[in-house]
Design a protein around this motif. Structure first.
Motif, PDB file in Angstrom:
ATOM      1  N   ARG A  19       1.921  -6.634  -0.959  1.00 44.57           N
ATOM      2  CA  ARG A  19       2.914  -5.621  -1.324  1.00 44.57           C
ATOM      3  C   ARG A  19       2.827  -4.367  -0.446  1.00 44.57           C
ATOM      4  O   ARG A  19       3.701  -3.512  -0.481  1.00 44.57           O
ATOM      5  CB  ARG A  19       2.744  -5.260  -2.808  1.00 44.57           C
ATOM      6  N   LYS A  26      -5.570  -4.524   2.793  1.00 46.63           N
ATOM      7  CA  LYS A  26      -5.249  -3.389   1.916  1.00 46.63           C
ATOM      8  C   LYS A  26      -6.399  -2.398   1.788  1.00 46.63           C
ATOM      9  O   LYS A  26      -6.202  -1.190   1.917  1.00 46.63           O
ATOM     10  CB  LYS A  26      -4.845  -3.898   0.536  1.00 46.63           C
ATOM     11  N   ASP A 107      -9.204  -1.526  -4.441  1.00 44.39           N
ATOM     12  CA  ASP A 107      -7.961  -0.802  -4.126  1.00 44.39           C
ATOM     13  C   ASP A 107      -7.760   0.401  -5.043  1.00 44.39           C
ATOM     14  O   ASP A 107      -6.647   0.838  -5.273  1.00 44.39           O
ATOM     15  CB  ASP A 107      -6.759  -1.756  -4.185  1.00 44.39           C
ATOM     16  N   ASN A 230      -1.038  -0.694  -4.784  1.00 39.84           N
ATOM     17  CA  ASN A 230      -0.452  -1.956  -4.329  1.00 39.84           C
ATOM     18  C   ASN A 230       0.603  -1.758  -3.250  1.00 39.84           C
ATOM     19  O   ASN A 230       0.925  -2.685  -2.519  1.00 39.84           O
ATOM     20  CB  ASN A 230       0.182  -2.704  -5.508  1.00 39.84           C
TER      21      ASN A 230
END
Ligand code: UD1
Ligand code: CA
Length: 462
Positions: A19, A26, A107, A230
């Motif tokens: 995403r 990420k 994250d 995200n």
């Protein structure tokens, strides 16, 4: 009270983060100048020792390993088969044999070590098989929802994609931060299936299973402090939260920040009390700002030092070291290897590289000084340039003390100008200048009398 149990922290960082629409893993995206995963490692270090911290890596594993400190171990999850699968692999490698197992996503850089400590303490002082961190949010889209029973006890977690209409309306969400009893976790992890929308092993399902064998406790945290990133939109929002934390801490220590929302100080930079930071200042890498320095508006500084009482505005500094009370800008580009001493000046539209300015030396306007030594109290006239590159190699320009370089002087390196010497404006200096001498290199000025009068009739002829 019983003895504090051993705490293991498993950080989940194997996912790609589709995403984010980015090829970079990420957890390698930076927040306030530090990768997300390193923020999480630092939080984990507040509750346990390095040998009890493991990072589960998979996507871009080598790049993720490269940012981790040497003492932190990694577990490789070659195929990302879900958060439950990631934890299973870590347990299979012997992590979390007993005590408390904290699981955190890689994250969530804004998660504080103190929150992990609280979760571990609640776990240690209760019989619950797991304590999870939740948050109430206005928009729960994308998060797992916390489903509670009529008594308000946590029953299970349901993922967005597997939730019913009624479950989607729940706005208490799973932060994906857990403190498990090691035995309870080991007891249920093998039961995880993949019968869900993503056909993955969900760590969230352990909560429902543990409930059947004892208690589940929840701690409701602050959404700003606990929700994972995200998307790039969420990255920007968390970056703002983290920068604000840094700015607030600096202000508490006595740094004056005029507009904290427009001040971008990396976690790795430092600012001494008594400094003033105007808006649109970026302090990156190992940048250090000294006491009483005034920086900004609009300064971009990377790996640079700004001495006490220095003044820098509308300028870019890269690997530069500015002495006390140096003045820079507006509109200066101060490049690698620039070192200045007390009271020197790099003024308007000036570029410097690999150049030393001794005490009180000044380059006030429109100049380029590269590979140069400028002695004490020397002044470089407007528009002067070191011609340091002959097309093949760089050469040095050495300017002594109390030198007056006239405006628009070209200093063709290698060349030396002796102490107290002068150069005439507009000169191309390609030979050394003796101390105390004036070097002029330009043709004598000619004059054509009555030139204007002669031009006029000609111009009107047609
Ligand atoms: C997860 C939770 C969700 C919670 C949300 C909070 C599950 C099933 N869902 O969802 O309830 O609200 O976090 O942010 O756990 N990862 C691995 N290996 C994998 C899959 C993921 O290491 O196989 C890592 C990712 O790199 C990431 C973290 O686990 O750092 C979370 O994964 P992500 O895909 O972002 O989970 P969410 O869908 O956000
Ligand atoms: Ca997530």
């Amino acid at each position: 009270m019983h003895d504090a149990p051993t705490v293991t922290v498993i950080i989940l960082a194997a996912g790609q983060g589709t995403r984010m629409k980015s090829s970079l893993a990420k957890v390698l995206h930076e927040v306030a100048g530090r990768s997300m995963v390193m923020w999480t490692v630092d939080a984990a270090r507040e509750v346990t020792s390095d040998e009890r911290i493991a990072v589960v890596v998979g996507h871009e594993a080598d790049q993720v390993r490269a940012v981790l400190p040497p003492g932190i171990r990694t577990v490789t999850q070659a195929e990302q088969r879900g958060t439950g699968h990631a934890v299973l692999l870590a347990l299979e490698e012997g992590l979390g044999a007993d005590g408390v197992v904290i699981v955190v996503p890689g994250d969530t850089p804004q998660l504080r070590g103190s929150v992990l400590k609280q979760l571990a303490d609640i776990k240690s002082n209760s019989e619950a098989g797991v304590v999870l961190l939740t948050a109430s949010v206005d928009d729960p889209t994308g998060f797992g929802r916390i489903i509670r029973d009529p008594h308000g006890e946590v029953e299970r977690i349901v993922e967005q994609r597997d939730a019913s209409e009624a479950e989607l309306a729940v706005n208490e969400v799973n932060a994906s931060v857990y403190a498990f009893d090691a035995a309870a976790l080991r007891g249920v992890i093998g039961d995880l299936g993949t019968d869900n929308a993503q056909q993955e092993m969900y760590l969230t399902d352990t909560v429902g299973f543990i409930r059947e064998h004892g208690g589940v406790a929840a701690m409701v945290g602050d959404a700003d402090d606990s929700l994972g990133i995200n998307t790039l939109g969420q990255l920007a929002a968390v970056d703002a939260v983290m920068r604000m934390r840094i700015n607030e801490e600096l202000m508490e220590q006595g740094v004056k920040i005029l507009d904290p929302a427009r001040t971008y100080i990396d976690a790795s930079a430092s600012v001494a009390p008594g400094a003033t930071i105007y808006p649109d200042v970026y302090l990156q890498g190992s940048t250090v700002i000294g006491e009483g320095a005034v920086v900004g508006p609009s300064v971009f500084a990377v790996d640079s030092e700004v001495g006490a009482g220095a003044r820098v505005w509308y300028s870019v500094l890269r690997e530069a070291v500015l002495g006390p009370r140096t003045e820079v800008g507006p509109y200066a580009s101060v490049r690698k290897g620039t070192v200045t001493e007390e009271g020197s000046k790099i003024g308007t539209f000036v570029e410097t590289k690999n150049t030393h300015l001794a005490e009180g030396a000044k380059v006030p306007h429109l100049s380029y000084m590269g590979d140069a030594q400028i002695g004490r109290n020397s002044n470089i006239g407007a528009g002067s340039i070191t011609c340091n590159y002959d097309g093949f190699e760089k050469h040095e320009t050495i300017i002594g003390e109390d030198v007056r370089v006239g405006s628009d002087t070209m200093l063709v390196a290698p060349v030396e100008v002796g102490d107290g010497a002068w150069t005439g404006a507009g000169s191309v200096i390609s030979k050394n200048v003796s101390p105390g001498a004036l070097a002029v290199e330009r043709s004598d000025q000619k004059e054509i009398p009555d030139y204007a009068a002669k031009r006029r009739p000609k111009a009107n002829d047609t």
